[in-house]
Structures are given as structure tokens and as C-alpha cells.
Write an enzyme that holds these catalytic residues in place. Structure first.
Site, PDB file in Angstrom:
ATOM      1  N   LYS A 176      11.739   5.370  25.690  1.00 22.04           N
ATOM      2  CA  LYS A 176      11.055   5.712  26.407  1.00 22.04           C
ATOM      3  C   LYS A 176       9.998   4.767  27.533  1.00 22.04           C
ATOM      4  CE  LYS A 176       6.531   3.920  24.254  1.00 22.04           C
ATOM      5  NZ  LYS A 176       7.101   2.289  22.804  1.00 22.04           N
ATOM      6  N   LYS A 231      19.736   0.723  24.018  1.00 24.88           N
ATOM      7  CA  LYS A 231      18.442   1.099  23.133  1.00 24.88           C
ATOM      8  C   LYS A 231      17.599   2.193  23.663  1.00 24.88           C
ATOM      9  CE  LYS A 231      13.756   0.810  20.339  1.00 24.88           C
ATOM     10  NZ  LYS A 231      13.094  -0.302  19.532  1.00 24.88           N
ATOM     11  N   LYS A 234      12.237  -9.692  29.007  1.00 22.04           N
ATOM     12  CA  LYS A 234      11.290  -9.193  29.559  1.00 22.04           C
ATOM     13  C   LYS A 234      10.417 -10.346  30.140  1.00 22.04           C
ATOM     14  CE  LYS A 234       9.255  -5.452  26.112  1.00 22.04           C
ATOM     15  NZ  LYS A 234       8.232  -5.215  25.694  1.00 22.04           N
TER      16      LYS A 234
END
Length: 275
Positions: A140, A137, A53
Site C-alpha cells: 500500500k 512486494k 528503510k
């Protein structure tokens, strides 16, 4: 509320499994701060999710909370003296960090207080991948809703997403080795095996040689049978938000009673309270 409804609809019994909002039990944040003073910068820098990130220019814009988040996750576990934590493969590193923090705390203060937690990784679908990219992966946060199956998806939506899931042109192999370098094929087989409570070997012994035009309808049938009832039950639960709130409040009260003496003992050990 939606997440709590998902847990309840999937079959978790709040009398046996304590469901609560983390923010309703302040011991999590308090122990997290203690662990911030135990954990080391190098440990945090090595965390895969932090590196993912904060690549390039993002590193300067990242918050301290994101950097220290793994120590809060350790507190989530150790504030209850949990000895085993069921996780997916991608969360194993966080449990390993929890072990490092517990070991260092115990060593630094000369105690045998926090348990050395073990990860529990079981089943064939320990990491469910995206329906649009088998190398990533299922998440959401993916911008494409077609990449995942949501707990709120109805039968028609589940079927549509599986029918449109990315595959390759070859048929399914009869042996597991034949799935190597075929991430999308392996992902769909893994999902089928998990829903069927079966093994990959058993699925391939039955479906080996089939084209995806034959296999996808099989996967649609079992996915709809297993998952669609959950979304239906979730919708019913969400119509009574007060009942969900009560489950979470009761859970927070129960969790707080477990966490409070462990946090108090921690404060005593580090010298923040008088014994």
C-alpha cells in the site's frame, strides 16, 4: 475502521477471531519495553526491513521506535503466549526474532515461560508481488495505485488493474520451471492459484501455452468473483462506524483479559512486582 471492515467482510467472525486496536491493550507496549531490554542491537540491525528503510543518509533520520519495532511485534505475539503465527514469507524473520527473544528471556531468568513460536507459511501466494514490478512486494506504500489490488477496489477497478498488469511477451509455460526468471508471469499465476484454491501446477496444466491476452481475462473473472463482493460488503459496514467500534471495543476487552495475567507474570519474573 476500514481495516476492521475488511477483516469482517472477508469472513472473519469476531466471536471466534478477536479483532481490536493494538493501542487499546496497553500490555503490548508494556511487554514491548521489557523485550527492548532483552533484545540485542545486533539482532535489530540485521532486520531486513530496517536495512531497507535506512540505507545511506536515512539511517541518521530514522526513529528509535522504527529500530525497536520488531521487539514490539514480538510482544504482540508473546503477550498471548501464541505458539503459531500465520505470516507471509517476508515476515518470517520477525517470527525468528520472536523466537530469539523468547529463548533469551527464558534463559536469562531461568524459566520456561514464553513459548518458542513457530511461523505458519502456507499456500501458493505467501508473498504477493506488485502488478507493476514482479520483483517487489505488493504494498500500500507504493506510489502507484496500479501496483496493487486494494480491498476497497470495485469490480471495474480490479479488472482494469489486472488488464494493465505488467507481463512479458512469452506465453505461459506448462511446467513450473518455465516460470523461472519471469517474475511478472509467476506473480499472476500465483495470484490465480491462490484465488482458485489450486496449485501452480494445476493452473499451468490448464493455462500452459496461453498468451497473457487469454490468461488475463481468466484472472479478471476469478479476481472479480472473489474480491469484489468483499469491497461491496466493506462499503456497507463502513456506513455504520459505531458497530465497527463496538466490535473493536469488545475485542480489546477480551484481548486485555488474556494479556493481563501474562504481563503480570512477566513483571514478577523480572522483579518488577512482588510475587
Amino acid at each position: 475502521r476500514e481495516l476492521a471492515a475488511g477483516y469482517l467482510a472477508a469472513g472473519l467472525d469476531p466471536a471466534k477471531s478477536i479483532l481490536f486496536n493494538q493501542s487499546q491493550v496497553s500490555a503490548h507496549a508494556e511487554l514491548g519495553w521489557v523485550f527492548n531490554c532483552v533484545a540485542r542491537m545486533g539482532w535489530m540491525n540485521r532486520m531486513t526491513q530496517w536495512k531497507d528503510k535506512t540505507s545511506g543518509k536515512n539511517a541518521e533520520q530514522a526513529s528509535l521506535g522504527l529500530f525497536a519495532y520488531p521487539s514490539l511485534m514480538a510482544a504482540d505475539i508473546l503477550v498471548y503466549h501464541a505458539t503459531h503465527v500465520p505470516v507471509g514469507e517476508d515476515q518470517k524473520q520477525h517470527v525468528e526474532l520472536t523466537r530469539d527473544i523468547a529463548t533469551k528471556f527464558n534463559h536469562d531468568y531461568g524459566v520456561d515461560f514464553f513459548p518458542i513460536t513457530e511461523p505458519v507459511i502456507e499456500g501458493v501466494a505467501t508473498r504477493v508481488m506488485s502488478l507493476r514490478d514482479g520483483s517487489k512486494k505488493m504494498s500500500k506504500s507504493d506510489p502507484s495505485d496500479m501496483s496493487r489490488i486494494n480491498m476497497t477496489d470495485d469490480a471495474e477497478t480490479i479488472a482494469k488493474k489486472i488488464r494493465k498488469a505488467k507481463t512479458d511477451p512469452d506465453g505461459l509455460p506448462s511446467e513450473v520451471a518455465g516460470l523461472e526468471d519471469r517474475p511478472e508471469a509467476r506473480n499472476l499465476v500465483n495470484i490465480y492459484a491462490a484465488l482458485a484454491n489450486s496449485s501452480i501446477e494445476a493452473v499451468l496444466s490448464h493455462a500452459g501455452g496461453k498468451q497473457f491476452s487469454e490468461f488475463k481475462p481468466m484472472l479478471v473473472d476469478i479476481a472479480v468473483a472473489k474480491l469484489a463482493p468483499i469491497s461491496t460488503e466493506m462499503a456497507q459496514l463502513m456506513r455504520d462506524p459505531a458497530a465497527i467500534d463496538q466490535v473493536l471495543k469488545d475485542g480489546a476487552d477480551r484481548a486485555g483479559k488474556i494479556a493481563a495475567p501474562i504481563l503480570e507474570k512477566t513483571y514478577n519474573i523480572v522483579g518488577m512486582l512482588k510475587s
